[in-house]
Design a protein around this motif. Structure first.
Motif, PDB file in Angstrom:
ATOM      1  N   GLY A   1       0.618  -0.694  -0.208  1.00 14.34           N
ATOM      2  CA  GLY A   1       0.165  -0.002   0.106  1.00 14.34           C
ATOM      3  C   GLY A   1       0.549   1.216   0.076  1.00 14.34           C
ATOM      4  O   GLY A   1       1.960   1.025   0.032  1.00 14.34           O
ATOM      5  N   PRO A   2      -0.058   2.580  -0.092  1.00 13.80           N
ATOM      6  CA  PRO A   2       0.713   3.504  -0.903  1.00 13.80           C
ATOM      7  C   PRO A   2       1.464   3.681   1.260  1.00 13.80           C
ATOM      8  O   PRO A   2       0.944   3.769   1.947  1.00 13.80           O
ATOM      9  CB  PRO A   2       0.263   4.782  -1.033  1.00 13.80           C
ATOM     10  N   LYS A   3       2.089   5.029   0.932  1.00 11.60           N
ATOM     11  CA  LYS A   3       2.955   5.474   2.435  1.00 11.60           C
ATOM     12  C   LYS A   3       2.009   6.790   3.330  1.00 11.60           C
ATOM     13  O   LYS A   3       1.110   7.465   2.248  1.00 11.60           O
ATOM     14  CB  LYS A   3       4.359   6.363   2.179  1.00 11.60           C
ATOM     15  N   ILE A   4       1.199   6.565   3.781  1.00  7.97           N
ATOM     16  CA  ILE A   4       0.292   6.974   4.546  1.00  7.97           C
ATOM     17  C   ILE A   4       0.167   7.650   6.262  1.00  7.97           C
ATOM     18  O   ILE A   4       0.769   6.740   6.220  1.00  7.97           O
ATOM     19  CB  ILE A   4      -1.282   6.569   4.168  1.00  7.97           C
ATOM     20  N   THR A   5      -0.117   8.388   5.791  1.00  5.04           N
ATOM     21  CA  THR A   5      -0.542   8.768   7.314  1.00  5.04           C
ATOM     22  C   THR A   5      -2.050   9.473   7.913  1.00  5.04           C
ATOM     23  O   THR A   5      -1.792  10.796   7.265  1.00  5.04           O
ATOM     24  CB  THR A   5       0.145   9.678   8.148  1.00  5.04           C
ATOM     25  N   ILE A   6      -2.889   9.663   8.374  1.00  2.34           N
ATOM     26  CA  ILE A   6      -4.144   9.836   8.318  1.00  2.34           C
ATOM     27  C   ILE A   6      -4.530  10.018  10.310  1.00  2.34           C
ATOM     28  O   ILE A   6      -4.653   9.147  10.548  1.00  2.34           O
ATOM     29  CB  ILE A   6      -4.840   8.576   8.132  1.00  2.34           C
ATOM     30  N   GLY A   7      -4.921  10.807  10.423  1.00  3.02           N
ATOM     31  CA  GLY A   7      -4.884  11.729  11.980  1.00  3.02           C
ATOM     32  C   GLY A   7      -3.870  10.629  12.789  1.00  3.02           C
ATOM     33  O   GLY A   7      -2.876  10.256  12.783  1.00  3.02           O
ATOM     34  N   THR A   8      -4.298  10.379  14.025  1.00  4.78           N
ATOM     35  CA  THR A   8      -3.291   9.462  14.815  1.00  4.78           C
ATOM     36  C   THR A   8      -3.190   8.119  14.414  1.00  4.78           C
ATOM     37  O   THR A   8      -2.982   7.542  15.608  1.00  4.78           O
ATOM     38  CB  THR A   8      -4.203   9.555  16.148  1.00  4.78           C
TER      39      THR A   8
ATOM     40  N   LEU B   1      -3.260   5.573  11.731  1.00  6.05           N
ATOM     41  CA  LEU B   1      -2.786   5.322  11.102  1.00  6.05           C
ATOM     42  C   LEU B   1      -1.338   5.122   9.936  1.00  6.05           C
ATOM     43  O   LEU B   1      -1.444   7.333   9.854  1.00  6.05           O
ATOM     44  CB  LEU B   1      -3.708   5.192   9.142  1.00  6.05           C
ATOM     45  N   GLU B   2      -0.331   4.979   9.947  1.00  8.07           N
ATOM     46  CA  GLU B   2       1.248   5.150   9.329  1.00  8.07           C
ATOM     47  C   GLU B   2       1.763   3.294   9.177  1.00  8.07           C
ATOM     48  O   GLU B   2       1.727   3.345   9.910  1.00  8.07           O
ATOM     49  CB  GLU B   2       1.917   5.837  10.680  1.00  8.07           C
ATOM     50  N   GLY B   3       2.052   4.133   8.361  1.00  6.70           N
ATOM     51  CA  GLY B   3       2.751   2.807   7.181  1.00  6.70           C
ATOM     52  C   GLY B   3       2.394   2.925   5.926  1.00  6.70           C
ATOM     53  O   GLY B   3       2.430   4.096   5.254  1.00  6.70           O
ATOM     54  N   GLY B   4       2.751   1.925   4.430  1.00  9.04           N
ATOM     55  CA  GLY B   4       3.225   1.395   3.668  1.00  9.04           C
ATOM     56  C   GLY B   4       4.939   2.239   3.304  1.00  9.04           C
ATOM     57  O   GLY B   4       5.592   2.365   4.506  1.00  9.04           O
ATOM     58  N   GLU B   5       4.901   2.383   2.195  1.00  6.66           N
ATOM     59  CA  GLU B   5       6.015   2.073   1.196  1.00  6.66           C
ATOM     60  C   GLU B   5       6.449   3.109   0.497  1.00  6.66           C
ATOM     61  O   GLU B   5       5.190   3.467  -0.314  1.00  6.66           O
ATOM     62  CB  GLU B   5       7.228   1.007   1.051  1.00  6.66           C
ATOM     63  N   ALA B   6       7.075   4.432   0.209  1.00  4.74           N
ATOM     64  CA  ALA B   6       7.055   5.378  -0.677  1.00  4.74           C
ATOM     65  C   ALA B   6       7.132   4.082  -1.904  1.00  4.74           C
ATOM     66  O   ALA B   6       7.704   2.942  -2.549  1.00  4.74           O
ATOM     67  CB  ALA B   6       8.801   5.877  -0.958  1.00  4.74           C
ATOM     68  N   GLY B   7       6.392   4.664  -2.885  1.00  2.00           N
ATOM     69  CA  GLY B   7       6.265   3.811  -4.277  1.00  2.00           C
ATOM     70  C   GLY B   7       5.610   2.638  -3.794  1.00  2.00           C
ATOM     71  O   GLY B   7       5.231   2.306  -5.370  1.00  2.00           O
ATOM     72  N   GLY B   8       5.047   2.707  -3.157  1.00  2.00           N
ATOM     73  CA  GLY B   8       3.131   1.859  -3.325  1.00  2.00           C
ATOM     74  C   GLY B   8       2.118   2.216  -3.604  1.00  2.00           C
ATOM     75  O   GLY B   8       1.819   3.168  -3.795  1.00  2.00           O
ATOM     76  N   PHE B   9       1.199   1.338  -4.436  1.00  2.00           N
ATOM     77  CA  PHE B   9      -0.102   2.058  -4.788  1.00  2.00           C
ATOM     78  C   PHE B   9      -1.405   1.155  -4.290  1.00  2.00           C
ATOM     79  O   PHE B   9      -1.759   1.312  -3.845  1.00  2.00           O
ATOM     80  CB  PHE B   9      -0.205   1.960  -6.314  1.00  2.00           C
TER      81      PHE B   9
END
Length: 522
Positions: A144-151, A153-161
C-alpha cells in the motif's frame, strides 16, 4: 438496552433458523489450528523482534497464557450455548443487549481486520517466493501507499499503490466461503497439514543451530519489558500485545458451535487441543529464529529503535538491501532459512505458507460472517444479512460484504498495524466472555454445564487482568482506533439496533427469508 436474551430463547432461535451441523472434533481442531498457525508466526515474528528482540520468546509465552485462561472460559460457554455468535451471543445472554452489541462490534475488528492482516502476510510470502525464482512483481502492486491519517494510520512504503496479491486471495476465499462450510473445512484440513509440515521443517533445521549462537540472545530484552501505562507499545509486553494475534484463531472454533455435531463434547476439545498444539510450535519456532539468525531491533542513527511497521523502518530496510536483519522481512521464517544457508528449504517454507495461509484468511472471514449472521438474526442488523443461500446453505450476502471490506483494508494498510487493530477488538471480547462466565455461575447455576472451567474464580479474573494488560500495552494508535470504533458502533446501535431488536419487539426470531416449493417457508 440492558435487556437480556435468555439462553433458552437463543437455543430455540438457533433450532428454528439454523446452519447445517457438519463439523466433528477432528475438523474443529483442524479449524482451530488452521486459524491459529498463520501470519502470527510466519510474518509477525519480525514485528515482535523489532519491539522486543529475543525477548519475543517470553512474549509468546505471555500471549499464550492469556489465551489459555480465556480458552477455558470460552469452553464452558461454548459447550452450554452451542450456537453461532461466540462472544456476542454469550454476552447477550449474560450482560444484556448493549454489551452484546459492543462485543459484536469489536469482533469486526478481530475478524475483518485480522483477515486483512493475514492476506497481507500471504502477499509478502508469494512476492518473496516469486523474487527467489526470478519473477518480479512491480513494487507498486505489492504494498500500500505511504499514508498518515490522523493518529490512527501510519504505514505503507514509498512507491506503493495497492497490494494486489492480497486483494486476489481475499476474493478467492470469499468465493470458497459462499460455496459452503463443509467444503471449506475439507480444504482447510489439507492446508493445515501443509502449514504444520512447513513449521516443523523450520523447527528441525533451526533449533539445533541455537548451540554455538547463544550470543544471538544478548541482549535478551533490548527494549525492556514494556509499560502498559505508556503509549509506545514496545518491549516484551508490547510484542505480546501484537503477537496475541497469533493465537486468536481458537475463537473461530466456538464461533462454529452451531455447525458442530455434539458440540457439548467437541467444542472444548477443539478449543483447548488446538491452542496447546500451537503454543508448542510457536516457542520452538521463535527460539529457532533467534538462535539461527538473531532478532535484534533495527536502530536509527541516534541509537533509538525504529517504530515497528513505520515508513522510516521500511525505508531503512530498503537502504540496507540484501542480508537485512530479521525485522525487515515480510516472510520471517522463510527469510531466516535462506540467510542461514538453506535457500531451498527457505523456498519450501515460503511455498507452503503461500499455499496454506489462505486457510487463516478463510477462518477469519468465516468467523466474521457468522457473527454478522447472528446479529442480523437477532434484529440488530438488517435481516437481509441473515439470508441463507438456497443451494449452498450459507449466509452468502454477508459473506460478499465481508469479502469486500477485507479486500479494501488489505489493499492499502500494513500488516503490523492491521494485527494491532485486530487485537484491540479481540481483547475486549475475551474480557467480556471471562466476565460473563462468572456472572452466569450465579444467575443460571442449575443449567447443565458439559464442560466447567476449573477454578473459575481464579481463571476468569486472570483472563480479564491479562486482556486489560495486553490492551494497555498496544500502541496509542490502536487504542485510539478502538475507542473511535466503539463510538461509531454506539451511534449505529441507537440509530437502528435498539429499535429493531427482536427481543425489544417481543419476537424470538425473524421469519426465514427463503421459501421452498410452493412458497412454504424453509
Amino acid at each position: 438496552m440492558w435487556r437480556i436474551k435468555s439462553l433458552d430463547a437463543i437455543l430455540a432461535t438457533a433450532e428454528k433458523k439454523s446452519l447445517h451441523r457438519s463439523l466433528g472434533p477432528l475438523q474443529l481442531t483442524l479449524l482451530g489450528i488452521g486459524a491459529v498457525i498463520g501470519t502470527g508466526i510466519f510474518v509477525l515474528t519480525a514485528t515482535a523482534a523489532q519491539k522486543a528482540g529475543p525477548g519475543m520468546m517470553v512474549s509468546f509465552i505471555i500471549a499464550g497464557a492469556v489465551c489459555a485462561v480465556a480458552a477455558l472460559c470460552y469452553s464452558e460457554l461454548a459447550s452450554m450455548v452451542p450456537v453461532a455468535g461466540s462472544a456476542y451471543t454469550y454476552s447477550y445472554a449474560v450482560m444484556g443487549e448493549l454489551v452484546a452489541w459492543l462485543v459484536g462490534w469489536a469482533l469486526i475488528l478481530e475478524y475483518a481486520l485480522g483477515a486483512s492482516a493475514v492476506a497481507v502476510g500471504w502477499s509478502g510470502h508469494i512476492v518473496g517466493l516469486f523474487d527467489a525464482i526470478g519473477w518480479h512483481i512491480p513494487h507498486a502492486l505489492t504494498v500500500g501507499p505511504k499514508i498518515t491519517i490522523g493518529t490512527f494510520l501510519e504505514g505503507g512504503e514509498a512507491g506503493g499503490f495497492i497490494n494486489l496479491p492480497a486483494v486476489i486471495i481475499t476474493a478467492l476465499v470469499t468465493l470458497l466461503l459462499v460455496i459452503g462450510t463443509k467444503e471449506s473445512a475439507t480444504v482447510n484440513a489439507v492446508l493445515v497439514a501443509i502449514k504444520v509440515a512447513a513449521l516443523s521443517l523450520f523447527v528441525v533445521l533451526t533449533v539445533p543451530m541455537i548451540t554455538g549462537h547463544m550470543d544471538h540472545f544478548q541482549p535478551f530484552t533490548p527494549r525492556g519489558w514494556g509499560n502498559p501505562l505508556g503509549s509506545s507499545g514496545t518491549g516484551v509486553l508490547g510484542a505480546a500485545a501484537s503477537i496475541f494475534f497469533a493465537y486468536v484463531g481458537f475463537d473461530a472454533v466456538s464461533t462454529a458451535a452451531e455447525e458442530t455435531k455434539n458440540p457439548q463434547r467437541n467444542v472444548p476439545i477443539g478449543l483447548i487441543g488446538s491452542l496447546l498444539i500451537c503454543t508448542v510450535f510457536y516457542l520452538l519456532a521463535a527460539g529457532g529464529a533467534v538462535g539461527a539468525f538473531g532478532a535484534q531491533p533495527l536502530v536509527g542513527p541516534d541509537g533509538a529503535p525504529y517504530a515497528a511497521g513505520s515508513p522510516e523502518l521500511a525505508a531503512q530496510c530498503t537502504a540496507i538491501g540484501a542480508h537485512a536483519p530479521l525485522v525487515c522481512s515480510k516472510e520471517a521464517l522463510a527469510y531466516v532459512l535462506r540467510e542461514v544457508g538453506h535457500p531451498f528449504f527457505g523456498n519450501v517454507v515460503a511455498l507452503a505458507a503461500t499455499i496454506a495461509l489462505p486457510s487463516v484468511v478463510l477462518l477469519m472471514m468465516y468467523g466474521q460472517t457468522r457473527i454478522f449472521f447472528v446479529m442480523a438474526r437477532d434484529g440488530l442488523l438488517p435481516p437481509v444479512l441473515s439470508t441463507v443461500h438456497p443451494k449452498f446453505k450459507t449466509p452468502w450476502i454477508i459473506t460478499l460484504v465481508t469479502g469486500i471490506v477485507v479486500a479494501l483494508f488489505a489493499a492499502f494498510l500494513p500488516v503490523g498495524q492491521l494485527a494491532d487493530y485486530s487485537n484491540s477488538g479481540t481483547l475486549f471480547a475475551f474480557g467480556a466472555v471471562s466476565l460473563g462466565v462468572m456472572i452466569l455461575r450465579f444467575t443460571d447455576k442449575n443449567r447443565v454445564r458439559p464442560f466447567k472451567t476449573p477454578l473459575l474464580f481464579v481463571v476468569a479474573p486472570l483472563s480479564i487482568i491479562g486482556c486489560v494488560t495486553l490492551f494497555l500495552s498496544l500502541d496509542v494508535k490502536s487504542k485510539a482506533l478502538f475507542y473511535s470504533w466503539t463510538a461509531i458502533g454506539l451511534v449505529f446501535y441507537f440509530s437502528y439496533g435498539f429499535w429493531k431488536s427482536n427481543v425489544r419487539r417481543g419476537v424470538e426470531f425473524d421469519e426465514p427469508l427463503i421459501e421452498g416449493p410452493g412458497g412454504t417457508p424453509l
